[in-house]
Design a protein around this motif. Structure first.
Motif, short mmCIF file in Angstrom:
data_model
loop_
_atom_site.label_atom_id
_atom_site.label_comp_id
_atom_site.label_asym_id
_atom_site.label_seq_id
_atom_site.Cartn_x
_atom_site.Cartn_y
_atom_site.Cartn_z
N THR A 61 0.82 -1.20 0.00
CA THR A 61 0.00 0.00 0.00
C THR A 61 0.86 1.25 0.00
O THR A 61 0.48 2.29 -0.58
CB THR A 61 -0.93 0.00 1.22
OG1 THR A 61 -1.79 -1.15 1.15
CG2 THR A 61 -1.80 1.26 1.26
N ARG A 101 -1.31 -3.12 -8.90
CA ARG A 101 -0.89 -1.89 -8.21
C ARG A 101 -0.15 -0.94 -9.14
O ARG A 101 0.68 -1.35 -9.95
CB ARG A 101 -0.02 -2.24 -7.00
CG ARG A 101 -0.78 -2.98 -5.91
CD ARG A 101 0.01 -3.08 -4.62
NE ARG A 101 -0.68 -3.93 -3.66
CZ ARG A 101 -1.66 -3.53 -2.85
NH1 ARG A 101 -2.06 -2.27 -2.90
NH2 ARG A 101 -2.22 -4.36 -2.00
N GLN A 124 -1.48 1.58 -5.32
CA GLN A 124 -2.93 1.39 -5.32
C GLN A 124 -3.33 0.42 -6.43
O GLN A 124 -2.84 0.53 -7.56
CB GLN A 124 -3.64 2.73 -5.52
CG GLN A 124 -3.30 3.76 -4.46
CD GLN A 124 -3.56 3.25 -3.05
OE1 GLN A 124 -4.66 2.76 -2.77
NE2 GLN A 124 -2.58 3.38 -2.17
#
Length: 236
Positions: free
Chosen positions: A144, A184, A189
């Protein structure tokens, strides 16, 4: 048989050696060679750990003092080829993960699984579940934030796919994480619209579909719809 006087002398020497090991951070002599004495020293060190109010202080103590102190004993145990219940070995596996030594933690946990070593009393999961939970939590945080999660993510994912029969929820989370990882962007993200490779999108959808098969409420339906939309755009 040992005389009462000699037994008392040996107990006194063992106590002194244990106390010295706790003070200096180095195991030597009888403490270095006896699992029983190592465990006595370990009890004292765990008590010292509990006196640290900050997690960062406990991690530093594990990394700089306790792992170097006990690692030689564990390495000798592993090199010996002998197999027996070893609480010290089990505790050091936990500490290896605590300080981020994932190479060591994963390798040792695989040995512990093969040896049927129980986890420490305060860990209410078996080794496979503990490692899967620990590495997944770490990997999700790292990913993340846009940080690398390899080679440890794939190493454990291979075990989840092939060897470890974890419960359905945990297994689903791993397949979901594998799918997200392929999607991602540079900011960490998961964005199907940022992926231009149809094979990557299809593989991500494959992992997400398997996640749904293991646990229908794993929460990937919206993402799979976005993947399907992206694939249609690329096809056109």
């Amino acid at each position: 048989m040992l005389s009462p006087g000699l037994r008392h002398k040996l107990r006194h020497q063992a106590s002194q050696a244990t106390e010295q090991a706790a003070i200096t951070g180095k195991a030597s002599g009888a403490v270095a060679d006896s699992l029983h004495l190592q465990l006595l020293a370990l009890e004292q060190d765990i008590a010292r750990l509990r006196q640290c109010s900050r997690i960062s202080d406990r991690v530093e103590m594990k990394r700089n003092t306790l792992l170097p102190k006990y690692r030689p004993y564990v390495e000798r145990y592993l090199a010996s080829g002998l197999v027996h219940r070893n609480e010290l070995f089990a505790q050091l596996i936990i500490w290896a993960f605590d300080v981020g030594e994932f190479d060591t933690g994963i390798a040792w946990s695989e040995v512990a699984i093969a040896q049927h070593q129980p986890t420490p009393a305060n860990i209410k999961r078996d080794w496979a579940t503990f490692v899967a939970d620990t590495v997944l939590e770490w990997a999700e945080t790292q990913a993340t934030n846009g940080h690398a999660i390899e080679p440890w993510f794939s190493r454990v994912f291979d075990k989840v796919k092939s060897d470890w029969r974890l419960n359905e929820r945990i297994t689903a989370k791993w397949f979901r994480a594998a799918g997200l990882q392929l999607l991602r962007d540079h900011d960490g993200q998961p964005r199907p619209s940022a992926v231009g490779d149809t094979q990557v999108l299809e593989q991500a959808d494959h992992w997400l579909a398997q996640a749904e098969q293991y646990h229908s409420k794993v929460g990937v339906a919206t993402l799979r719809a976005k993947i399907a939309m992206r694939l249609r755009v690329l096809a056109s």
